[in-house]
Design a protein around this motif. Structure first.
Motif, short mmCIF file in Angstrom:
data_model
loop_
_atom_site.label_atom_id
_atom_site.label_comp_id
_atom_site.label_asym_id
_atom_site.label_seq_id
_atom_site.Cartn_x
_atom_site.Cartn_y
_atom_site.Cartn_z
N ILE A 124 0.86 -1.19 0.00
CA ILE A 124 0.00 0.00 0.00
C ILE A 124 0.90 1.24 0.00
O ILE A 124 1.84 1.33 0.79
CB ILE A 124 -0.89 0.06 1.26
CG1 ILE A 124 -1.74 -1.19 1.38
CG2 ILE A 124 -1.78 1.30 1.22
CD1 ILE A 124 -2.66 -1.17 2.57
N ALA A 125 0.62 2.19 -0.92
CA ALA A 125 1.39 3.44 -0.92
C ALA A 125 0.53 4.57 -1.47
O ALA A 125 -0.43 4.31 -2.21
CB ALA A 125 2.65 3.28 -1.76
N ARG A 126 0.86 5.80 -1.10
CA ARG A 126 0.21 6.96 -1.69
C ARG A 126 0.69 7.08 -3.13
O ARG A 126 1.81 6.69 -3.46
CB ARG A 126 0.65 8.23 -0.96
CG ARG A 126 -0.09 8.46 0.32
CD ARG A 126 -1.10 9.56 0.13
NE ARG A 126 -1.62 9.98 1.43
CZ ARG A 126 -2.91 10.11 1.68
NH1 ARG A 126 -3.81 9.82 0.76
NH2 ARG A 126 -3.31 10.52 2.86
N MET A 127 -0.10 7.67 -3.94
CA MET A 127 0.34 7.99 -5.28
C MET A 127 1.48 9.00 -5.16
O MET A 127 1.41 9.94 -4.37
CB MET A 127 -0.83 8.63 -6.02
CG MET A 127 -0.68 8.70 -7.48
SD MET A 127 -2.06 9.62 -8.15
CE MET A 127 -3.09 8.32 -8.68
N SER A 128 2.56 8.81 -5.90
CA SER A 128 3.69 9.73 -5.78
C SER A 128 3.37 11.03 -6.52
O SER A 128 2.48 11.08 -7.37
CB SER A 128 4.94 9.10 -6.37
OG SER A 128 4.80 9.01 -7.77
#
Lengths: 400, 320
Positions: free
Chosen positions: B285-289
């Motif tokens: 899971i990651a934020r959009m860069s």
């Protein structure tokens, strides 16, 4: 604001003075001029007049008492016929031989058969023979030579202006012509350099950086003033070298001529002409991406200053005629034509004033248009604008 | 607020609206990024801020030490343009004299500062060299020096890092941060999103002449960068993709799913909602860069399913 303009002018001057190409041009141009203008004159001074030798086959026996002294034509009587004369001419490398037939005194016809073509020789022989012919015929009418000279003498007309006519003297004409050369030099040499400087600043992507410090009109004015001063500097340098040469070679009273010319008028129209065309050139320079991409429209605009050339001959022939009057008031031709007319005739004051006002107004209008084009053009990268786009820019209400 | 205040500025060229009523602030002591794809209106906006062109509408104010100026005084602006070039046949020191001289800096002061800066960048031996003799990176350093030699209060840097080697990039980054620390207002335009993310305090996003977003990097990521979940599984994960917290999903590979979570869904809540029966072999899971946000804006939203592979979708309705 004026300070910023002056900084740009200084930068343009310094940049060029440090530029090898400019310095080489500065030094080489007078050399080239010297070669093209001075050398033929020098050669002429050193060139001894060539001696021409003609053998004369004279069946009338009249040539010896013609009594004419000939500076560089030598006539040698040949006692043989035409055939042997040709051989002698060939052997002695003479110019040719002249055959005066027995019929000469009746028909006036003689012939020159030459080995080396020489127009001067033919002309001299023709005048000698004319003289011989006239004398022979005078003897038939019992008239003596003095009477003949009296009868055939030419008139001599001296043209002098009335004392109160206020017509420029011939020295003024020389200054006028020199001033016209000055206008053309400033317009084409400085104008082209100016155009290239705008182009280069665009190409080097410096326009935007400079414009983040000063206004575009300051930049444009600075460039125009800088290149004007550079042009004057160049000319001054050349004059310094060339003036002694001119005085030595042409024997021309420079100071006297300057004093007799209408200097305020010349200065106004030289300056006006430069300002008008430099504004055009710098504006055009700003519309281009590089010199190679200059379109037809740009090329045509650059030709505008050449229009004056068309009028030079008609104006010299008839300096007070209608063509001269119109061309000396119409702002595009007026800088050159007015200076020229003022040098050769007395231009009515109202025409000078009308021309000056028209030029002044045109300089302001063209300057404003050029400033607008310059402002947009300098910030446009990547392509050369065509005429349609330039017209569009001119219609933008506020570009600043 | 000290710094630059842009209020509803607008610029039209003929029928085309290059900048359409944008507003943002760049605070003194901060680095504000101005981002947008090519042709977004950045250059037009920057030119208006520098006073090279005037806005058709709106206001630009600059505040410094309690004084508010209408427009930024030209002597206070320092500008490093994107397309770099200097007078090629001129000497380094002469160019610095000329450009700082236009900002009305005293000659002796220019000389002293120029030598200090040249030494800082290891160029002290090149002061009398011609620009054309310098390498591209050296010339870029000279131009950077030229843009800050007059100690501007507003520094506009357009792609300052392009063409620099990593060592020089770090030197530039440190100098830019130092200038901000000394109180300058810095506007930075760059396409190198990693550097923007690292350096900028605030970001203004522009596209097609309009504001897309303005805020801190974190705010922008929160606004546009919904969480993206990449799932690897050997069997179908229907029970996961049909969870109410999933906004949409796609399956770029036979064993790989890319899910975009709905606005406001936190990672922990999503993880807790996954049924224990789900056969997941791997999950991230990651934020959009910022990079992906930028790409998304440049494309005007995501229309093509394949874009999801590398550029997970967000709330593109807001961007349209």
């Amino acid at each position: 604001m004026m300070r910023q303009t002056w900084k740009i002018a200084q930068w343009e001057i310094m940049r060029n003075l440090r530029n090898k190409q400019f310095i080489i041009g500065l030094l080489i141009t007078p050399l080239i001029m010297l070669v093209f203008a001075g050398l033929p004159r020098l050669l002429e001074r050193w060139n001894e007049p060539q001696m021409l030798t003609y053998y004369v086959v004279d069946e009338t026996q009249s040539i010896m008492d013609s009594g004419l002294t000939l500076s560089n034509v030598e006539l040698k009587i040949h006692t043989g016929g035409s055939d042997s004369a040709e051989a002698v001419v060939r052997d002695t490398d003479a110019t040719g031989y002249l055959v005066i037939s027995a019929e000469f005194l009746k028909t006036g016809e003689a012939s020159i058969i030459y080995q080396h073509r020489n127009h001067e020789g033919v002309a001299v022989l023709q005048s000698v023979l004319t003289n011989v012919l006239q004398q022979a015929r005078v003897q038939e009418t019992d008239m003596d030579r003095e009477q003949l000279v009296y009868l055939t003498s030419e008139s001599s007309v001296v043209a002098m202006a009335m004392e109160d006519a206020d017509v420029p003297d011939s020295h003024g004409i020389v200054v006028g012509i020199a001033s016209i050369v000055l206008v053309f030099f400033l317009v084409f040499s400085s104008g082209t350099m100016l155009m290239q400087s705008a182009l280069q600043e665009k190409r080097d992507r410096m326009a935007e950086v400079v414009l983040s410090s000063i206004s575009s009109s300051n930049l444009m004015q600075g460039k125009i003033i800088g290149h004007f001063l550079l042009g004057i500097l160049q000319l001054g340098f050349w004059l310094l070298l060339g003036l002694p040469a001119v005085i030595y070679l042409l024997d021309f009273p420079v100071l006297e001529a300057l004093a007799s010319a209408n200097l305020p008028l010349i200065i106004f129209f030289v300056l006006g002409g430069y300002l008008l065309f430099s504004a055009v050139f710098v504006g055009i320079g700003a519309t281009m991406e590089d010199l190679q991409s200059a379109g037809n429209s740009q090329g045509l605009v650059i030709m505008i200053p050449m229009m004056s050339f068309l009028f030079i001959a008609p104006v010299v022939q008839n300096p007070d005629g209608i063509i001269a009057q119109v061309a000396s008031i119409f702002p595009i031709t007026s800088p050159v034509i007015m200076i020229m007319r003022a040098a050769i005739t007395r231009v009515p004051m109202w025409q000078i004033m009308a021309s000056a006002v028209a030029l002044g107004i045109t300089v302001v209008i063209i300057g404003m248009m050029a400033a607008k084009i310059f402002r947009i053009g300098m910030l446009m990268y990547g392509k050369t604008a065509d005429m349609g786009e330039i017209m569009k820019w001119l219609r933008y209400k506020d570009v600043g | 607020m000290e710094g630059l205040d842009i209020k509803q500025i607008r610029k039209e060229y003929g029928a085309k609206c290059a900048v359409d009523s944008i507003s943002f602030q760049a605070r003194a002591g901060e680095i504000t990024g101005i981002l947008g794809p090519n042709g977004a209106g950045k250059t037009t906006a920057i030119r208006m801020i520098m006073g090279i062109t005037a806005p058709d509408d709106g206001e630009i104010q600059f505040s410094l030490n309690g004084t508010t100026y209408p427009g930024v005084p030209k002597s206070m602006v320092g500008y490093l343009p994107e397309e770099r070039g200097l007078y090629k046949e001129a000497r380094v020191i002469d160019v610095l004299f000329f450009l700082a001289g236009l900002k009305n800096v005293d000659k002796a002061v220019i000389k002293e500062r120029a030598m200090t800066w040249l030494a800082k960048f290891g160029l002290e031996d090149y002061a009398t060299s011609k620009i054309e003799q310098l390498s591209k990176g050296m010339a870029q350093k000279v131009q950077f020096i030229a843009s800050i030699l007059h100690q501007p209060k507003l520094i506009i840097l357009d792609e300052p890092f392009s063409g620099l080697d990593p060592v020089s990039q770090d030197v530039f980054k440190a100098e830019i941060r130092e200038l901000a620390n000394q109180g300058a207002t810095i506007l930075l335009s760059s396409h190198q999103m990693n550097i923007v993310e690292e350096l900028c305090d605030r970001i203004f996003l522009i596209h097609q002449g309009r504001e897309v977003s303005y805020g801190t990097v974190q705010e922008i990521k929160e606004q546009y960068g919904n969480y993206r979940v990449i799932v690897w599984a050997h069997q179908d994960i229907h029970e996961v993709v049909s969870l109410p917290s999933v906004a949409h999903y796609n399956q770029p590979g036979s064993k790989r799913w890319v899910l975009t979570l709905k606005d406001g869904v936190r990672p922990a809540d999503f993880l807790a909602s996954i049924p224990s029966t789900a056969t997941i072999s791997e999950l991230s899971i990651a934020r959009m860069s910022l990079h992906d946000i930028f790409v998304k804006i440049a494309q005007g939203g995501i229309n093509d399913e394949t874009d999801l592979e590398d550029s997970p979708m967000g709330n593109h309705a807001e961007l349209a």
